[in-house]
Design an enzyme around this catalytic site. Structure first.
Site, PDB file in Angstrom:
ATOM      1  N   HIS A 208      43.561  57.162  34.366  1.00 56.59           N
ATOM      2  CA  HIS A 208      43.161  55.829  33.900  1.00 56.59           C
ATOM      3  C   HIS A 208      43.096  55.805  32.375  1.00 56.59           C
ATOM      4  CE1 HIS A 208      40.591  52.314  33.167  1.00 56.59           C
ATOM      5  NE2 HIS A 208      40.916  51.908  34.379  1.00 56.59           N
ATOM      6  N   CYS A 246      46.057  50.372  33.936  1.00 59.13           N
ATOM      7  CA  CYS A 246      45.061  49.295  33.958  1.00 59.13           C
ATOM      8  C   CYS A 246      45.415  48.298  32.862  1.00 59.13           C
ATOM      9  CB  CYS A 246      43.658  49.858  33.745  1.00 59.13           C
ATOM     10  SG  CYS A 246      42.378  48.572  33.679  1.00 59.13           S
ATOM     11  N   HIS A 275      45.410  48.752  38.111  1.00 54.67           N
ATOM     12  CA  HIS A 275      44.333  47.768  38.066  1.00 54.67           C
ATOM     13  C   HIS A 275      44.881  46.591  37.269  1.00 54.67           C
ATOM     14  CE1 HIS A 275      41.240  51.322  38.188  1.00 54.67           C
ATOM     15  NE2 HIS A 275      41.874  51.154  39.342  1.00 54.67           N
ATOM     16  N   ASP A 321      40.560  43.500  39.073  1.00 55.19           N
ATOM     17  CA  ASP A 321      39.573  44.310  38.382  1.00 55.19           C
ATOM     18  C   ASP A 321      38.548  43.397  37.710  1.00 55.19           C
ATOM     19  OD1 ASP A 321      38.493  46.724  37.648  1.00 55.19           O
ATOM     20  OD2 ASP A 321      39.942  47.174  36.085  1.00 55.19           O
ATOM     21  N   HIS A 322      37.469  43.997  37.235  1.00 52.48           N
ATOM     22  CA  HIS A 322      36.406  43.355  36.459  1.00 52.48           C
ATOM     23  C   HIS A 322      36.425  41.830  36.507  1.00 52.48           C
ATOM     24  CE1 HIS A 322      36.036  47.121  33.667  1.00 52.48           C
ATOM     25  NE2 HIS A 322      35.930  47.416  34.958  1.00 52.48           N
ATOM     26  N   TYR A 335      31.839  43.689  39.142  1.00 52.48           N
ATOM     27  CA  TYR A 335      32.247  44.024  40.506  1.00 52.48           C
ATOM     28  C   TYR A 335      31.607  43.114  41.558  1.00 52.48           C
ATOM     29  CZ  TYR A 335      34.484  48.101  38.512  1.00 52.48           C
ATOM     30  OH  TYR A 335      35.306  48.922  37.769  1.00 52.48           O
TER      31      TYR A 335
END
Length: 358
Positions: A208, A246, A275, A321-322, A335
């Site tokens: 990542h 990501c 991501h 994601d986020h 999340y």
């Protein structure tokens, strides 16, 4: 493409498996055992318990996140071999139960970070995570850790586990004389030990990116641009040594061209998972917030990102994601359910349109 969702476990997540199963297009979970400290073995019994819950809910578990790398490995201390042996045991155990990709990072001391976990977005009343490099300049690492813990709504954040940060000042001091080349040497030592095992059991390691995508607090970092990942992949040239690309982490740096990076690593067949999220830059460089996934809500072109994935790595694992906190939801910052579910549906819609030639 396999669309997935991150899940921290029944005792540690505000989102249930039933809710995840009801999101259109979701086929599996990128799994986490967040109770495990870095360096501990993930036992077969723990893995079976976690994976069985997912299978009972009709969800796959082929990707695991956050098998954290112990700090002694990153520092190159003599004790690293013991922790590498534990990591190898975990790889073998996960492979026995259908896991195909392990997402990890090699960020020294601090994982992803934000200077505000719940900044109000005045245009719509939602809350999102926010970063301002000027704010960071007024904090010490200890200040940042304390502030993050105080605003996490009672949840442990991935990469911010209390036991991992308990000895923060001492560990920070150990990195004082380390540069990127030394960190890469320690990274290479780790890869040389684990990648042959991954090749044997059929697992791909997916590194990542640094988040945000630049060095912080004077710590060396390697994984924040195309050149950095090229060095990591060249450190041990193997199909099992891959990138977790990501888009939000890399997109925090305005100089990264995300579709071009996807094509670069996808053509090499070195994207293990993705991501996919958006970020909005707020004027000054190194100042941004997490936005809704739609292209119009941030500064990344999500259509071009999904198009690049479709072209060069169409079989990869993806998750939204986020997300923002919307509709009165509370939970682990980044999340929650609602905004990430919206993101998954939006990304799936883009994928369908691209697949049909529109």
């Amino acid at each position: 493409m396999k669309m997935t969702f991150r899940w921290f476990g029944a005792s540690s997540d505000s989102v249930s498996l039933q809710q995840i199963r009801q999101i259109p297009g979701i086929t599996g979970v990128m799994g986490v055992l967040d109770a495990k400290a870095a360096g501990e073995v993930w036992t077969e019994a723990e893995i079976v318990d976690y994976v069985s819950q997912l299978h009972a809910a009709g969800l796959e578990c082929e990707v695991i996140e956050s098998v954290n790398v112990h700090e002694d490995i990153k520092l190159g201390l003599p004790s690293r071999n013991r922790y590498i042996d534990n990591y190898i045991t975990t790889i073998r155990n996960l492979a026995k139960y259908g896991v195909k990709v392990i997402i990890y990072n090699f960020m020294p001391v601090l994982d992803w970070l934000r200077t505000d976990l719940a900044r109000l977005n005045p245009e719509d009343g939602s809350y999102s995570m926010f970063y301002d490099d000027q704010d960071l300049g007024s904090m010490t690492p200890v200040d940042l850790v304390r502030r993050t813990a105080e605003h996490s709504n009672g949840f442990t954040l991935p990469g911010w586990e209390p036991e991992r940060l308990a000895d923060l000042e001492r560990v920070m001091a150990l990195y004082a004389q380390m540069d990127e080349n030394s960190l890469l040497q320690n990274f290479t030592y780790f890869l040389d030990a684990i990648i042959p095992v991954c090749e044997e059991v059929g697992i791909r390691m997916a590194c990542h990116p640094d988040d945000p995508a630049w060095p912080i607090f004077g710590l060396p970092r390697l994984a924040h641009d195309q050149a950095g990942f090229d060095r990591i992949l060249a450190a041990h040239d193997s199909h099992a040594n891959t990138v977790c690309l990501c888009t939000g982490s890399l997109g925090s740096n305005v100089h990264n061209n995300i579709p071009a990076m996807i094509r670069h690593f996808g053509q090499m067949d070195r994207i293990g998972a993705m991501h996919v999220r958006n970020v909005r830059h707020l004027g000054a460089e190194r100042r941004f917030c997490e936005s809704a996934h739609l292209s119009a809500c941030g500064d990344l072109d999500m259509y071009e990102i999904m198009k690049a994935i479709h072209e060069v790595c169409p079989d990869t694992y993806i998750r939204p994601d986020h997300g923002r906190m919307i509709w009165g939801e509370t939970g682990r910052p980044g999340y929650g359910l609602y905004d990430r579910a919206l993101g998954a549906c939006y990304l799936s819609g883009l994928w369908e349109a691209i697949s049909k030639g529109h």
